[in-house]
Design a protein around this motif. Structure first.
Motif, short mmCIF file in Angstrom:
data_model
loop_
_atom_site.label_atom_id
_atom_site.label_comp_id
_atom_site.label_asym_id
_atom_site.label_seq_id
_atom_site.Cartn_x
_atom_site.Cartn_y
_atom_site.Cartn_z
N UNK A 129 0.80 -1.13 -0.28
CA UNK A 129 0.04 0.03 -0.05
C UNK A 129 0.79 1.24 -0.08
N UNK A 130 0.46 2.37 -0.54
CA UNK A 130 0.91 3.61 -0.63
C UNK A 130 0.81 4.32 0.57
N UNK A 131 1.29 4.95 1.57
CA UNK A 131 1.27 5.79 2.66
C UNK A 131 1.61 7.27 2.55
N UNK A 132 0.21 7.84 2.51
CA UNK A 132 0.17 9.37 2.56
C UNK A 132 -0.79 9.94 3.48
N UNK A 133 -0.29 10.26 4.60
CA UNK A 133 -1.27 10.93 5.58
C UNK A 133 -1.77 12.28 5.00
N UNK A 134 -2.69 12.88 5.87
CA UNK A 134 -3.42 14.24 5.61
C UNK A 134 -2.51 15.37 5.54
N UNK A 135 -1.64 15.48 6.11
CA UNK A 135 -0.80 16.65 5.94
C UNK A 135 0.08 16.56 4.89
N UNK A 209 -2.08 7.51 -4.35
CA UNK A 209 -1.28 8.80 -3.85
C UNK A 209 -0.83 9.61 -5.23
N UNK A 210 -0.66 9.02 -6.23
CA UNK A 210 -0.54 9.84 -7.61
C UNK A 210 -1.70 10.41 -7.99
N UNK A 211 -2.69 9.89 -7.66
CA UNK A 211 -4.18 10.20 -8.22
C UNK A 211 -4.48 11.61 -7.48
N UNK A 212 -3.83 11.74 -6.22
CA UNK A 212 -4.23 13.09 -5.48
C UNK A 212 -3.24 14.18 -6.05
N UNK A 213 -1.98 13.72 -6.47
CA UNK A 213 -1.10 15.15 -7.07
C UNK A 213 -1.74 15.23 -8.51
N UNK A 214 -2.30 14.52 -9.19
CA UNK A 214 -2.76 14.64 -10.57
C UNK A 214 -3.93 15.58 -10.63
N UNK A 215 -4.83 14.97 -9.46
CA UNK A 215 -6.00 15.99 -9.47
C UNK A 215 -5.78 17.26 -9.01
N UNK A 216 -4.76 17.45 -8.05
CA UNK A 216 -4.57 18.81 -7.69
C UNK A 216 -3.80 19.69 -8.75
#
Length: 221
Positions: A129-135, A209-216
């Motif tokens: 799994x990829x690990x990326x917290x809220x911060x 995690x990459x989805x969050x980056x691409x969405x932003x």
């Protein structure tokens, strides 16, 4: 690397801050599920140790001097492609988060993370799994949202091809929501939400995690 059958997660800890490093190593070794088998103060030293030491997870500071965390990660992955690495960050360089993900990091931990959070992150990383917290997620999104969006046309085309429910899932993932929170968002059970998440990620052709980056970066948030 030799397979670990002990049930203990073997950690290679890389950070140049002596006080932080020694205090954290001591705390990690006090946890029965964790064992720091080696520590390094530079990227060069970390690479040498990685070639000669059996470990399960490397905790790697992003901003170590000399050969920094990103380049160390890139060189490590070139030789040990299956090595599991979690980056330690105080967010001095928000852009480094995406660079590390692209280089193969499994995720990020803040330097304020508790031993329990580090243990949980290591366990998740070892499960693939990829690990990326809220911060960390907030730092990535803020970095790109504040700038001019650079729309990923392919990403957005895939997003618009999704069903309305899957689109909600994508937005929830991009905001860093947990599976349980996404379940509430779309009005289904957590088990069903997990299925929707897997389907959305598969259709988007990206990892969580990459989805969050691409969405932003594309201005979706």
């Amino acid at each position: 690397m030799t397979q670990n059958n002990s049930g203990t997660i073997r950690v290679l800890f890389v950070d140049d801050d002596e006080i932080y490093r020694e205090n954290t190593v001591k705390a990690l070794n006090a946890n029965p599920r964790l064992e720091v088998v080696a520590k390094a103060t530079s990227g060069e030293e970390a690479l040498e140790i990685a070639d000669n030491t059996d470990f399960d997870v490397m905790l790697l500071d992003v901003t170590i001097p000399g050969l920094d965390g990103i380049e160390t990660l890139q060189r490590l992955k070139a030789v040990h492609p299956n090595c599991v690495v979690l980056m330690l960050t105080a967010f001095e360089r928000p852009e480094s988060l995406q660079q590390a993900l692209s280089a193969g990091a499994r995720g990020f931990l803040t330097k304020e993370s508790t031993v329990g959070e580090i243990r949980e992150a290591c366990e998740k990383a070892l499960r693939g799994e990829q690990v990326l917290g809220t911060e960390p997620l907030k730092r990535i999104t803020d970095f790109y949202v504040k700038g001019t969006p650079e729309v990923d046309e392919e990403f957005m085309a895939k997003y618009h091809a999704l069903s309305p429910r899957h689109q909600k899932v994508v937005v929830g993932l991009a905001k860093g929501l947990t599976n349980r929170e996404i379940a509430r968002l779309i009005g289904v059970t957590e088990a069903s939400a997990t299925t929707y998440i897997k389907e959305a990620l598969s259709q988007m052709g990206t990892r969580r995690v990459q989805l969050a980056y691409k969405a932003a970066k594309s201005g979706l948030l």
